[in-house]
Design an enzyme around this catalytic site. Structure first.
Site, PDB file in Angstrom:
ATOM      1  N   HIS A   1       1.723  -6.678   3.095  1.00 18.91           N
ATOM      2  CA  HIS A   1       2.509  -5.447   2.949  1.00 18.91           C
ATOM      3  C   HIS A   1       1.769  -4.472   2.026  1.00 18.91           C
ATOM      4  O   HIS A   1       1.111  -4.898   1.082  1.00 18.91           O
ATOM      5  CB  HIS A   1       3.888  -5.765   2.363  1.00 18.91           C
ATOM      6  CG  HIS A   1       4.666  -6.752   3.173  1.00 18.91           C
ATOM      7  ND1 HIS A   1       4.676  -8.100   2.885  1.00 18.91           N
ATOM      8  CD2 HIS A   1       5.431  -6.585   4.275  1.00 18.91           C
ATOM      9  CE1 HIS A   1       5.431  -8.730   3.778  1.00 18.91           C
ATOM     10  NE2 HIS A   1       5.901  -7.839   4.637  1.00 18.91           N
TER      11      HIS A   1
ATOM     12  N   HIS B   1       5.591  -4.088  -5.015  1.00 21.29           N
ATOM     13  CA  HIS B   1       6.463  -3.039  -4.456  1.00 21.29           C
ATOM     14  C   HIS B   1       7.255  -2.292  -5.534  1.00 21.29           C
ATOM     15  O   HIS B   1       7.857  -1.259  -5.249  1.00 21.29           O
ATOM     16  CB  HIS B   1       7.457  -3.626  -3.453  1.00 21.29           C
ATOM     17  CG  HIS B   1       6.806  -4.211  -2.229  1.00 21.29           C
ATOM     18  ND1 HIS B   1       5.973  -3.479  -1.416  1.00 21.29           N
ATOM     19  CD2 HIS B   1       6.860  -5.459  -1.694  1.00 21.29           C
ATOM     20  CE1 HIS B   1       5.537  -4.257  -0.423  1.00 21.29           C
ATOM     21  NE2 HIS B   1       6.051  -5.458  -0.579  1.00 21.29           N
TER      22      HIS B   1
ATOM     23  N   ASP C   1       0.585 -13.567   2.806  1.00 22.60           N
ATOM     24  CA  ASP C   1       1.464 -13.426   3.966  1.00 22.60           C
ATOM     25  C   ASP C   1       0.764 -12.812   5.187  1.00 22.60           C
ATOM     26  O   ASP C   1       1.415 -12.556   6.202  1.00 22.60           O
ATOM     27  CB  ASP C   1       2.750 -12.657   3.609  1.00 22.60           C
ATOM     28  CG  ASP C   1       2.511 -11.511   2.659  1.00 22.60           C
ATOM     29  OD1 ASP C   1       1.347 -11.159   2.401  1.00 22.60           O
ATOM     30  OD2 ASP C   1       3.516 -10.936   2.157  1.00 22.60           O
TER      31      ASP C   1
ATOM     32  N   ASP D   1      -2.212  -8.576   0.027  1.00 23.29           N
ATOM     33  CA  ASP D   1      -0.890  -8.928   0.561  1.00 23.29           C
ATOM     34  C   ASP D   1      -0.705  -8.157   1.868  1.00 23.29           C
ATOM     35  O   ASP D   1      -1.192  -7.033   2.000  1.00 23.29           O
ATOM     36  CB  ASP D   1       0.192  -8.521  -0.449  1.00 23.29           C
ATOM     37  CG  ASP D   1       1.580  -8.993  -0.043  1.00 23.29           C
ATOM     38  OD1 ASP D   1       2.032 -10.013  -0.589  1.00 23.29           O
ATOM     39  OD2 ASP D   1       2.207  -8.341   0.830  1.00 23.29           O
TER      40      ASP D   1
END
Ligand code: ZN
Length: 314
Positions: free
Chosen positions: A166, A127, A251, A164
């Site tokens: 996200h 991120h 995740d 991931d």
């Protein structure tokens, strides 16, 4: 079949995000303890990374950003953004060690041995944008690694596959206009950070080398397999990367508390196989896999184990 090297440094445990934060030291502590209890541990080589040098990080982050982060942490502040990127005095070293691990991964993968490598470090990185900390991430380790491979080893085409749950907005932003780095993300959508629409494909010379595969909440192996088959594998095959870096977040496991996907530990083995097969003809280096998210301790440990078993067979 390549030798698998496991990269870890216990000083990343000193990165303290405060009570109740999901990105906690127990994540990698539990993961390492779990792997040590398996036969995998002695089958892997083990190396301790060093801190990434500043000039490697300024290849993807602005100097003012890195100076601000270092100063903010040195001043004893505990928050780097307006969200939840929490820090303590040990966090700057932890972030640099995690970036240094990704770089060491490149050295091992691009050196004579062509080893496959897994970096079990924290904080995560995908991120972090060129001038912004975000979502527990300070330094974008996979981006630092990709640039290091290009500059040090003359690697032309690098693919980063990010599973991931996200969207890796930071990695996307850094390589948005760069045709030499293919960024492929599979992520839950909608979900924080809200980026990663299928129509977002890069810009300028980099148009087409960003591939976003947003998947609805509740997606399981079938939906993922389909996205791999229809989007990820064709993108990798036509790009023909010399180096593959995996932004390995776990995740999207069904037990993860931060998202709503329906994968099992075994799913990550399948993903590892698929990206390995899709790139096996074009790769001139080993595969470098870098830990991102994954917040259920048991799910993280079992998923990484499956991933590493496939990686060592690739
Ligand atoms: Zn994540």
């Amino acid at each position: 079949m390549s030798r698998l090297t496991f990269l870890y440094h216990p000083d990343v445990l000193l990165h303290d995000t405060g009570a109740g934060h999901p990105e906690r030291r127990l994540r990698v502590e539990t993961l390492v303890a779990h792997l040590m209890s398996t036969d995998l541990w002695s089958a892997m080589d083990h190396r301790r990374p060093e801190e990434a040098p500043l000039e490697a990080m300024t290849a993807v982050h602005t100097s003012p950003y890195l100076e601000t982060v270092e100063r903010t942490i040195a001043n004893g502040e505990t928050l780097l953004d307006d969200g939840d990127t929490r820090v303590c005095p040990a966090s700057w070293r932890a972030a640099r060690l995690a970036a240094g691990a990704a770089m060491l991964g490149i050295d091992l993968a691009c050196g004579g041995e062509r080893a496959h490598v897994f970096s079990a470090m924290r904080p995560p990185g995908h991120h972090a944008e060129s001038s912004r900390a975000m979502g527990f991430c300070i330094v974008n380790h996979v981006a630092v690694a990709a640039r290091h491979a290009q500059r040090r080893y003359g690697i032309g085409r690098v693919a980063i596959v990010d599973w991931d749950v996200h969207h890796g907005n930071g990695t996307e932003e850094i390589f948005w206009r760069d045709p030499s780095v293919l960024y492929v993300s599979l992520h839950q959508y909608p979900l924080w950070p809200g980026t990663g629409a299928a129509s977002d494909a890069g810009d300028g010379d980099g148009r087409g080398t960003t591939v976003n595969c947003p998947l609805p909440p509740g997606s399981g192996e079938q939906a993922y397999e389909r996205a791999f088959r229809e989007r990820v594998v064709p993108a990798l095959t036509s790009f023909g990367p010399e180096l593959l870096i995996i932004s390995a977040g776990f995740d999207a496991h069904r037990d993860d508390p931060l998202a709503n996907m329906d994968l099992r530990a075994e799913s990550f083995g399948r993903f590892t196989q698929m990206v390995g097969e899709a790139t096996s003809r074009s790769l001139s280096a080993g595969i470098v896999s870098v830990l991102e998210g994954g917040y259920d301790l048991r799910a993280l440990s079992s998923s990484v184990e499956v991933h590493l078993r496939e990686l060592s067979a690739a």
